[in-house]
Design an enzyme around this catalytic site. Structure first.
Site, PDB file in Angstrom:
ATOM      1  N   ASP A 120      -8.157  -2.714   4.124  1.00  0.00           N
ATOM      2  CA  ASP A 120      -8.528  -1.412   4.685  1.00  0.00           C
ATOM      3  C   ASP A 120      -8.478  -0.266   3.672  1.00  0.00           C
ATOM      4  OD1 ASP A 120      -5.644  -2.011   4.821  1.00  0.00           O
ATOM      5  OD2 ASP A 120      -5.497   0.077   5.489  1.00  0.00           O
ATOM      6  N   THR A 139       0.761  -1.243   0.000  1.00  0.00           N
ATOM      7  CA  THR A 139       0.000   0.000   0.000  1.00  0.00           C
ATOM      8  C   THR A 139       0.798   1.303   0.000  1.00  0.00           C
ATOM      9  OG1 THR A 139      -1.634  -1.173   1.337  1.00  0.00           O
ATOM     10  CG2 THR A 139      -1.879   1.190   1.191  1.00  0.00           C
TER      11      THR A 139
HETATM   12  N1  GLY Z   1      -3.319  -2.598   3.658  1.00  0.00           N
HETATM   13  C1  GLY Z   1      -3.686  -3.225   2.471  1.00  0.00           C
HETATM   14  C2  GLY Z   1      -4.481  -4.432   2.622  1.00  0.00           C
HETATM   15  O1  GLY Z   1      -4.547  -5.020   3.691  1.00  0.00           O
HETATM   16  O2  GLY Z   1      -5.063  -4.845   1.637  1.00  0.00           O
END
Ligand code: GLY
Length: 329
Positions: free
Chosen positions: A220, A189
């Site tokens: 998230d 991310t």
């Molecule tokens: N933080 C990215 C995911 O868990 O998809």
């Protein structure tokens, strides 16, 4: 109006007007806090891929004056990077061998848009912005998001795995061990948050999610309040790491709310990581998550569960990578 509703309305009004002496409103608490590294404009983003993204975002801010344009164009650099295995269409696939993508974007006035579980769209952040600006909705998913991209004239990419992603996937298929892990070798991310010279904020967050995840799994990043939250009255926060742990504490929203109550960005990130650890005790040794935050003065902070998380900080004096402190060593 019923007498009960009238009573509730009056109670709420009186709460606002007659705060007991010594109790401050959240806006006053925010004004009272001890400011440390404040300076704006400021743009910060997760991990070392944030350096190139910040550079682009900074030049877009300079050219257009728009912090929203800056955070969109900045993360597009990472989305298009063929070397990234954790953000763009060149990323690791899910356990069916398909790359599915998530993104969200938010302005300080509360306007936001997101897409999740979408295929073949290189620049999902732009698609998320189109959801925000061209529809009455906040979130589009899967095939619906893909169809919306087509309707907006966005080009679809061929669904072919990058050779390195394919090699890793074939290796994974040998054992097919389903272990949702995000750690330093497998980080993810890009989240970017920024504040312009006038204190206007915006943020963006985009990912290909967990490597070899269940088909349909969403983390998230596209969930407003979990992977990203922005409020012009206070500041902005974004998250990285294992999405399930972040969703459980509404992580980015909580960081912003703690800043509203007077915490510095650093203090707010530390408190939310503590809360996240409390709620995710099982398997904590194998799971990474972290937050970065900036407030409307340009003061910033970052914190993670484990060492290894870093973030790129861009201001008038340059663009540097900072190591985040962490709860465990
Ligand atoms: N933080 C990215 C995911 O868990 O998809």
């Amino acid at each position: 109006m019923s007498s009960r509703r009238k009573f509730l309305k009056q109670s709420l009004l009186s709460t606002t007007i007659f705060l007991p002496e010594g109790i401050k409103k959240s806006t006053e608490l925010f004004q009272d806090r001890n400011v440390k590294n404040a300076r704006k404009p400021r743009i910060i983003s997760t991990w070392n891929h944030g350096l190139a993204a910040n550079e682009k975002a900074w030049s877009v801010l300079r050219q257009t004056g728009s912090i929203l344009n800056a955070v969109e164009e900045g993360v597009k650099v990472t989305e298009a990077d063929p070397a990234s295995r954790t953000v763009g269409i060149y990323g690791f696939p899910d356990r069916e061998g398909i790359v599915t993508l998530d993104a969200s974007i938010m302005k300080g006035n509360g306007e936001c848009g997101s897409v999740c579980f979408v295929r073949q769209v290189k620049h999902r952040i732009t698609l998320a912005r189109k959801v925000m600006e061209e529809t009455p909705h906040v979130m589009l998913a899967g095939e619906g998001a893909r169809q919306f991209a087509i309707s907006q004239g966005m080009q679809l990419e061929e669904e072919v795995l990058h050779p390195e992603s394919e090699e890793a996937y074939l290796e994974w298929l040998k054992e097919k061990e389903y272990r949702p892990i995000i750690n330093i070798e497998n980080h993810d991310t890009i989240g970017m948050i920024g504040v312009d010279a006038d204190g206007n904020l915006a943020g963006s967050c985009t990912t290909s999610g967990l490597a070899f995840k269940m088909h349909g799994r969403v983390g998230d990043s596209p969930i407003i309040g979990a992977g990203l939250y922005v409020d012009n009255e206070v500041g902005a926060a974004t998250a990285t790491g294992l999405g399930e742990t972040i969703i459980k504490v509404c992580g980015s929203f909580l960081v912003v709310e703690l800043m509203r109550q007077g915490r510095s960005p650093q203090e707010a990130c530390e408190e939310v990581v503590g809360r996240l650890i409390e709620k995710n005790k099982d398997g904590i040794e194998d799971m990474q998550a972290g937050f970065i935050a900036v407030n409307k003065d340009g003061e910033y902070g970052g914190y993670a569960v484990h060492p290894g998380f870093n973030y790129a900080v861009q201001g008038e004096s340059g663009n540097t990578l900072e190591d985040a402190r962490s709860r465990f060593s």
